[in-house]
Design an enzyme around this catalytic site. Structure first.
Site, short mmCIF file in Angstrom:
data_model
loop_
_atom_site.label_atom_id
_atom_site.label_comp_id
_atom_site.label_asym_id
_atom_site.label_seq_id
_atom_site.Cartn_x
_atom_site.Cartn_y
_atom_site.Cartn_z
N SER A 156 0.42 -1.06 -0.30
CA SER A 156 -0.19 0.09 -0.24
C SER A 156 0.95 1.43 -0.11
O SER A 156 1.92 1.41 -1.43
CB SER A 156 -1.05 0.12 0.94
OG SER A 156 -2.10 0.96 1.21
N GLU A 179 -10.36 -3.80 -5.64
CA GLU A 179 -9.32 -3.27 -4.67
C GLU A 179 -9.94 -1.85 -5.67
O GLU A 179 -9.61 -2.13 -6.57
CB GLU A 179 -8.17 -3.41 -4.15
CG GLU A 179 -7.53 -3.45 -4.92
CD GLU A 179 -5.64 -3.85 -4.29
OE1 GLU A 179 -5.37 -2.72 -3.61
OE2 GLU A 179 -5.12 -5.21 -4.17
#
Length: 298
Positions: free
Chosen positions: A148, A242
């Protein structure tokens, strides 16, 4: 055994609930909740967790307690939107990495936003890199990994090293990297209703915390817009459910266009940094990362 769409939906609902319990508007409580999860779910027998300090920055070595390969080291950049996360929370990933590769993993607590905005985290990543060089590792002995925001930081660090004319790491392993803080990718619309972890409100808050008022196309803030030519091999993993899917797929396209050796695996039915979960898919994904690392270290 294949996971049915119903089972997958049930799992995503569970992930959504768990994430809701962890994520709190109060950043201090959010950070504490993450650390508790990391300490409970990430700590394993047969793994040594050795704390150290680098110029006032807390760091941690994660090592398997068996004979293992010490020539190479993994420098790990944790995620958390640049506002949360820590080396303890990252144990849900660094432990798996150490186990799957048999390599030592070095993780560091960079300064967090909004207390410390860009470029504080980037400066701390360089501090961690320089520390490994001080210990005697060569640049080519280091694989930089991250999830991330940590994937963003891994790319940002490598771009900075390149711009300074320094030797680059042997390779990059990125899980659901956050590469585009301008949110220009298609998945920000097409995946907004299915992502069980991220939403626009959360991302906007993290962007404001970290880089509010700054030029978001700055390659050190959004590496997607960087000059990627000359980067070492890159391996990307991302879930197809996502919000940040485009951050990975467009990065892969840009890397290939820049003639960089790049691979991407898109995991059907998976969510943001699914590798943290105690699932077979997570362990299989970690084994794929290990294969990539072994391949580039030959």
């Amino acid at each position: 055994m294949a996971v049915s769409s119903r089972q997958n939906q049930n799992m995503m609902n569970l992930i959504r609930k768990v994430h809701g319990l962890v994520e709190r508007p109060d950043l201090t409580k959010h950070r504490q909740s993450q650390d508790r999860i990391g300490a409970i779910l990430g700590t394993e027998k047969g793994i040594a967790y050795e704390e150290t300090e680098v110029d006032g920055m807390s760091c941690e070595w994660v090592k398997v307690e068996r004979a293992h390969l010490k020539r190479y080291v993994i420098l790990y950049c944790h995620g958390g939107g640049y506002s949360t996360g820590s080396m303890v929370y990252a144990r849900t990933l660094t432990t798996k990495l150490a186990e799957s590769t048999g390599m030592d993993v070095f993780c560091f607590n960079y300064r967090l936003a909004p207390e410390c905005k860009f470029p504080a985290a980037a400066e701390d990543a360089m501090k961690a890199w320089n520390y490994l060089m001080y210990l005697g590792y060569g640049a080519r002995d280091v694989i930089v990994a991250g999830d991330s925001a940590g994937g963003n930081l891994a790319l940002s660090l490598t771009l900075k090293l390149k711009d300074e004319g320094r030797m680059l790491p042997r390779g990059l392993a990125l899980m659901s990297p956050w590469t585009d803080l301008t949110k220009s990718g298609k998945s920000y619309q097409t995946r907004s209703s299915v992502d069980p972890v991220l939403d626009h409100e959360y991302l906007d808050r993290m962007i404001e915390n970290y880089a509010g008022g700054m030029e978001l196309t700055n390659p050190y803030i959004s590496p997607l817009f960087g000059k990627l030519e000359g980067l070492p091999p890159v391996y990307i993993q991302v879930g197809d459910n996502e919000l940040l899917l485009s951050d990975s797929t467009q990065l892969h396209k840009n890397l290939v266009k820049a003639d960089v050796s790049a691979r991407i695996d898109i995991y059907k039915g998976m969510w943001h940094v699914f590798q943290m979960s105690p699932l077979k898919n997570a362990y299989d994904a970690m084994n794929k990362i290990a294969e990539f690392i072994f391949d580039i270290c030959r």
